[in-house]
Every structure is written in C-alpha cells, then in structure tokens.
Scaffold this motif. Structure first.
Motif, PDB file in Angstrom:
ATOM      1  N   LEU A   1      45.107  -2.685  14.250  1.00  0.00           N
ATOM      2  CA  LEU A   1      44.818  -1.607  15.200  1.00  0.00           C
ATOM      3  C   LEU A   1      45.766  -0.433  14.972  1.00  0.00           C
ATOM      4  O   LEU A   1      45.342   0.731  14.967  1.00  0.00           O
ATOM      5  N   LEU A   2      47.044  -0.709  14.772  1.00  0.00           N
ATOM      6  CA  LEU A   2      48.015   0.355  14.520  1.00  0.00           C
ATOM      7  C   LEU A   2      47.663   1.128  13.254  1.00  0.00           C
ATOM      8  O   LEU A   2      47.741   2.363  13.224  1.00  0.00           O
ATOM      9  N   ARG A   3      47.251   0.413  12.207  1.00  0.00           N
ATOM     10  CA  ARG A   3      46.908   1.067  10.941  1.00  0.00           C
ATOM     11  C   ARG A   3      45.660   1.954  11.088  1.00  0.00           C
ATOM     12  O   ARG A   3      45.551   2.981  10.414  1.00  0.00           O
ATOM     13  N   MET A   4      44.747   1.573  11.963  1.00  0.00           N
ATOM     14  CA  MET A   4      43.577   2.427  12.199  1.00  0.00           C
ATOM     15  C   MET A   4      43.978   3.693  12.956  1.00  0.00           C
ATOM     16  O   MET A   4      43.459   4.778  12.680  1.00  0.00           O
ATOM     17  N   ILE A   5      44.901   3.577  13.894  1.00  0.00           N
ATOM     18  CA  ILE A   5      45.391   4.762  14.606  1.00  0.00           C
ATOM     19  C   ILE A   5      46.115   5.697  13.635  1.00  0.00           C
ATOM     20  O   ILE A   5      45.969   6.917  13.694  1.00  0.00           O
ATOM     21  N   ALA A   6      46.879   5.101  12.702  1.00  0.00           N
ATOM     22  CA  ALA A   6      47.630   5.895  11.728  1.00  0.00           C
ATOM     23  C   ALA A   6      46.734   6.516  10.664  1.00  0.00           C
ATOM     24  O   ALA A   6      47.099   7.515  10.042  1.00  0.00           O
ATOM     25  N   GLY A   7      45.568   5.908  10.418  1.00  0.00           N
ATOM     26  CA  GLY A   7      44.662   6.413   9.391  1.00  0.00           C
ATOM     27  C   GLY A   7      44.707   5.644   8.091  1.00  0.00           C
ATOM     28  O   GLY A   7      44.063   6.026   7.110  1.00  0.00           O
ATOM     29  N   PHE A   8      45.452   4.530   8.068  1.00  0.00           N
ATOM     30  CA  PHE A   8      45.545   3.724   6.845  1.00  0.00           C
ATOM     31  C   PHE A   8      44.367   2.756   6.712  1.00  0.00           C
ATOM     32  O   PHE A   8      44.158   2.182   5.642  1.00  0.00           O
ATOM     33  N   GLU A   9      43.625   2.551   7.785  1.00  0.00           N
ATOM     34  CA  GLU A   9      42.385   1.773   7.774  1.00  0.00           C
ATOM     35  C   GLU A   9      41.329   2.563   8.533  1.00  0.00           C
ATOM     36  O   GLU A   9      41.650   3.273   9.496  1.00  0.00           O
ATOM     37  N   THR A  10      40.086   2.425   8.131  1.00  0.00           N
ATOM     38  CA  THR A  10      38.979   3.090   8.819  1.00  0.00           C
ATOM     39  C   THR A  10      38.295   2.092   9.754  1.00  0.00           C
ATOM     40  O   THR A  10      37.971   0.980   9.335  1.00  0.00           O
ATOM     41  N   PRO A  11      38.061   2.446  11.013  1.00  0.00           N
ATOM     42  CA  PRO A  11      37.405   1.517  11.934  1.00  0.00           C
ATOM     43  C   PRO A  11      35.991   1.170  11.471  1.00  0.00           C
ATOM     44  O   PRO A  11      35.289   2.012  10.908  1.00  0.00           O
ATOM     45  N   SER A  12      35.586  -0.064  11.705  1.00  0.00           N
ATOM     46  CA  SER A  12      34.193  -0.453  11.436  1.00  0.00           C
ATOM     47  C   SER A  12      33.273   0.133  12.496  1.00  0.00           C
ATOM     48  O   SER A  12      32.126   0.493  12.209  1.00  0.00           O
ATOM     49  N   THR A  13      33.773   0.212  13.728  1.00  0.00           N
ATOM     50  CA  THR A  13      33.027   0.855  14.815  1.00  0.00           C
ATOM     51  C   THR A  13      34.024   1.587  15.712  1.00  0.00           C
ATOM     52  O   THR A  13      35.221   1.307  15.681  1.00  0.00           O
ATOM     53  N   GLY A  14      33.522   2.529  16.491  1.00  0.00           N
ATOM     54  CA  GLY A  14      34.315   3.127  17.548  1.00  0.00           C
ATOM     55  C   GLY A  14      34.958   4.459  17.214  1.00  0.00           C
ATOM     56  O   GLY A  14      34.887   4.951  16.083  1.00  0.00           O
ATOM     57  N   SER A  15      35.591   5.033  18.244  1.00  0.00           N
ATOM     58  CA  SER A  15      36.236   6.338  18.140  1.00  0.00           C
ATOM     59  C   SER A  15      37.720   6.211  18.492  1.00  0.00           C
ATOM     60  O   SER A  15      38.104   5.405  19.343  1.00  0.00           O
ATOM     61  N   ILE A  16      38.535   7.037  17.821  1.00  0.00           N
ATOM     62  CA  ILE A  16      39.960   7.134  18.125  1.00  0.00           C
ATOM     63  C   ILE A  16      40.211   8.582  18.514  1.00  0.00           C
ATOM     64  O   ILE A  16      40.226   9.476  17.657  1.00  0.00           O
ATOM     65  N   VAL A  17      40.391   8.835  19.794  1.00  0.00           N
ATOM     66  CA  VAL A  17      40.448  10.196  20.311  1.00  0.00           C
ATOM     67  C   VAL A  17      41.883  10.526  20.706  1.00  0.00           C
ATOM     68  O   VAL A  17      42.430   9.930  21.633  1.00  0.00           O
ATOM     69  N   LEU A  18      42.485  11.475  19.987  1.00  0.00           N
ATOM     70  CA  LEU A  18      43.855  11.907  20.246  1.00  0.00           C
ATOM     71  C   LEU A  18      43.825  13.285  20.903  1.00  0.00           C
ATOM     72  O   LEU A  18      43.387  14.257  20.290  1.00  0.00           O
ATOM     73  N   HIS A  19      44.246  13.315  22.167  1.00  0.00           N
ATOM     74  CA  HIS A  19      44.233  14.567  22.941  1.00  0.00           C
ATOM     75  C   HIS A  19      42.895  15.304  22.815  1.00  0.00           C
ATOM     76  O   HIS A  19      42.828  16.497  22.530  1.00  0.00           O
ATOM     77  N   GLY A  20      41.820  14.523  22.980  1.00  0.00           N
ATOM     78  CA  GLY A  20      40.478  15.100  23.037  1.00  0.00           C
ATOM     79  C   GLY A  20      39.781  15.256  21.707  1.00  0.00           C
ATOM     80  O   GLY A  20      38.613  15.660  21.667  1.00  0.00           O
TER      81      GLY A  20
END
Length: 360
Positions: A50-69
């Motif tokens: 999960l941390l690596r997906m937030i950082a951008g080192f992994e791409t999520p299979s599903t879903g959105s990661i919304v940082l300040h909109g």
C-alpha cells in the motif's frame, strides 16, 4: 466549517494483484492533514504494498489515490509531491550530507541560493549542522536516519512516507528516535504515513493506526481504540498481549453481552459484532487488566501460580483457575515488592469494564 479536518490523502477502493495473488484487498481510507498515521501489521499483510502504491513505485490494480483533491494513482513517483524514507535510508555514499540533501532540489530545478538556504534549514531542523561536510559512512545509524529525513523533507512534499525506518536501530536508539520523529512531525505540520510491524512503535507515535491483516483492513482508530476496544480477534491478538476465553452468550442488550465463562462466573461487557441468536463468542482480556493477590477476597476467583517471571517494571505470571490458564502482568510499583512464588494460591480479580467480547 471551522475546525473541520482537511483530508490530505483519500484512498478509494485501492487494491493490488500480482498475477493470481491478491496482495491487497480493496482499501478505502481517509488520512488527514498534519496527522501521524501508521499502517501496522505482520509481514505479508499488504502494508508495504500500500505504501509503495502511494509513493508511485507500484500501480494499483483498482481504485484511486487522491492527494489534496488530485488523483495521483497513475502519476510517476517524481510527478507526485510525496517523498519516502526507506528502511536502509538510501543515502548516496560518495556525497556529503549537504550534497545528499541538495540532490533532490537540484533535480527539481531550484536555484543555487534557494537550494543552499533550504539545505541549511533542513540541517538545523534535524540538528546536524556541524556534520554538513561528512559522508554517510562517518555517521551513526541515528544520524543517517536524520539526514534521510532531512533529504525527504527538503523539497516540501505534501506527504512523507516512512517505510520501517527504525528497524535497523538498537532498542535505546529506536526509543529516542520515536520521540524525535514525533517532534519533527509536529514541527513541520506535515502528514506522515508510517509503516511498521512493531505494535509498541505504533501505539507510542500515532494519531491513528490502521491495522492490516490478511490483505485487508482489520481496524482503524486511535492507539486507545485499537488496544482497549479491538474489533476482532486478529486485532486483539496482534496489538499487545491478550488472553482469549471461549464463552457462551446468554444475553445481548445493545452493545453489551452477558456471557458464561469457563472460570465459573458470568460477565456482562461490551461486545463487537455479535448478533441476536449467537451462542458462542470469544472473551478477550489483557494480562495487565487482571489482578492477583495473596490476600483472600470475598467472591474472588481462586487460582494457583504456575509460573512467575520478574521483568523489571512488571512481573509476569501464569495463573490456573480450574482448567483455564491466564497470563497476568502486575507493575512492580515499589522496590521491595516480592514476586509471588510458583504454587501460591491467589485471589484473582476480573473487572467487567476491562474485557471485550468478540465474534468467535
């Protein structure tokens, strides 16, 4: 609205699959500005994924990661205002500390004067001004960690990710660095997301904790929430120590349940997840919530000490009541307090407001 918490990071149905292996079930979380938020769980639970997906080192299979909109799920790591402090710090060994901190700013196109001012500011923040011209190999583990933090904070990220940064340090230094990290987070006002498998670290440092297990969220709450009011057996077992007893449910009234225990007494306590008609449940009670005394007490349970261990601040005991064994922890609150010896009969106390009744 005044005083309303602002959302820094909004995870919406984020999941990760590697081939046929589902590393992380869909996760939805809101993390707030200026929050010290911890992802806690055992190895393989999905927290680092999960941390690596937030950082951008992994791409999520599903879903959105919304940082300040703004949805950043498909942005490259260098295109999102997120920095990571790694377990091994990842400092450049051939560069001075000053150059290590400056490196990211140089890549972002900061001007020379602006870079030097920011590097000096970061060295002051982590109290390492006197070491500016040293190389990483000349530093202790704690000092290297400070420089890794300074480097990550220098570009003014909107989010700082910390991937088990204390695990390589010895116990005393880990404890000291916990205090420094918390103070740094308060001083910068930045949102920290901290990954650890260490329950004590999580309880000590976090505004809120997300307990992950088996690839999914088990509970989100404050340190007190997850320790005092675990929502399931996984959380009760993973966060701290606990005794589990199989019990029979005799009544449910709102958020209270009455159960018959193998200790020979009936208890009414808060429950989680029990529905009308349920007959079996699990009682959870922390070792430090149980009292024992060599003085007889009316109505108390009678048990026998099977094992006793002096552990400095606490003494740990195993007490048998009938066919049931309980682990008990008592504070050694004065120096001449004697440890209760094996074989001693004791009175055992169990308060209803200190137990939790969970789904079996």
């Amino acid at each position: 609205m005044a005083g309303e918490k602002q959302i820094a990071l909004d995870l919406r149905g984020v999941s990760k699959r590697f081939g046929t292996f589902q590393a992380l079930q869909p996760v939805s979380l809101k993390i707030y500005d200026n929050e010290f938020f911890t992802l806690l769980g055992p190895s393989g639970c999905g927290k680092t994924t999960l941390l690596r997906m937030i950082a951008g080192f992994e791409t999520p299979s599903t879903g959105s990661i919304v940082l300040h909109g703004r949805d950043i799920a498909n942005l490259a790591p260098n295109k999102r205002k997120v920095n990571t402090v790694f377990q091994n710090y990842a400092l450049f060994p051939h560069m001075t500390l000053e150059q290590n901190i400056e490196y990211g700013l140089l890549n972002l196109g900061w001007g020379k004067d602006e870079r030097h001012e920011r590097v000096a500011e970061m060295l002051r923040l982590v109290q390492m001004e006197a070491f500016a011209n040293r190389k990483p190999e000349q530093l202790s583990g704690g000092q290297r960690q400070r420089i890794a933090l300074a480097r990550a904070l220098a570009p003014k990220p909107e989010l700082l990710l910390l991937d088990e940064p204390l695990s390589a340090l010895d116990l005393k230094l880990r404890q000291a660095m916990r205090e420094e990290l918390r103070a740094l987070q308060h001083e910068t006002g930045l949102t920290f997301i901290f990954v650890t498998h260490d329950q004590e670290e999580a309880l000590d440092m976090s505004d809120r904790i997300c307990v992950l297990g088996e690839g999914q969220i088990q509970q989100v709450g404050t340190s007190r929430d997850v320790y005092e009011y675990p929502e399931n057996r996984f959380v009760a077992n993973f966060v701290g120590d606990t005794n589990f007893l199989d019990v029979n449910v005799t009544a449910i009234n709102g958020d209270l349940a009455t159960v018959a225990t193998p200790l020979g007494l009936s208890l009414t306590a808060r429950h989680k997840g029990l529905q009308d008609g349920v007959r079996k449940a699990t009682l959870s009670v922390r070792p430090e919530k149980i009292t024992i005394s060599e003085m007889p007490s009316d109505g108390a349970l009678i048990g026998t000490i099977l094992a006793s261990n002096y552990m400095g601040g606490y003494s740990h005991y195993v007490v048998r009541i009938g066919d049931t064994e309980l682990r008990v922890s008592l504070p050694n609150d004065h120096s001449n307090l004697a440890t209760i010896e094996r074989g001693t009969q004791v009175s055992v106390g169990l308060r209803e407001d200190s137990v939790r009744i969970l789904h079996a």
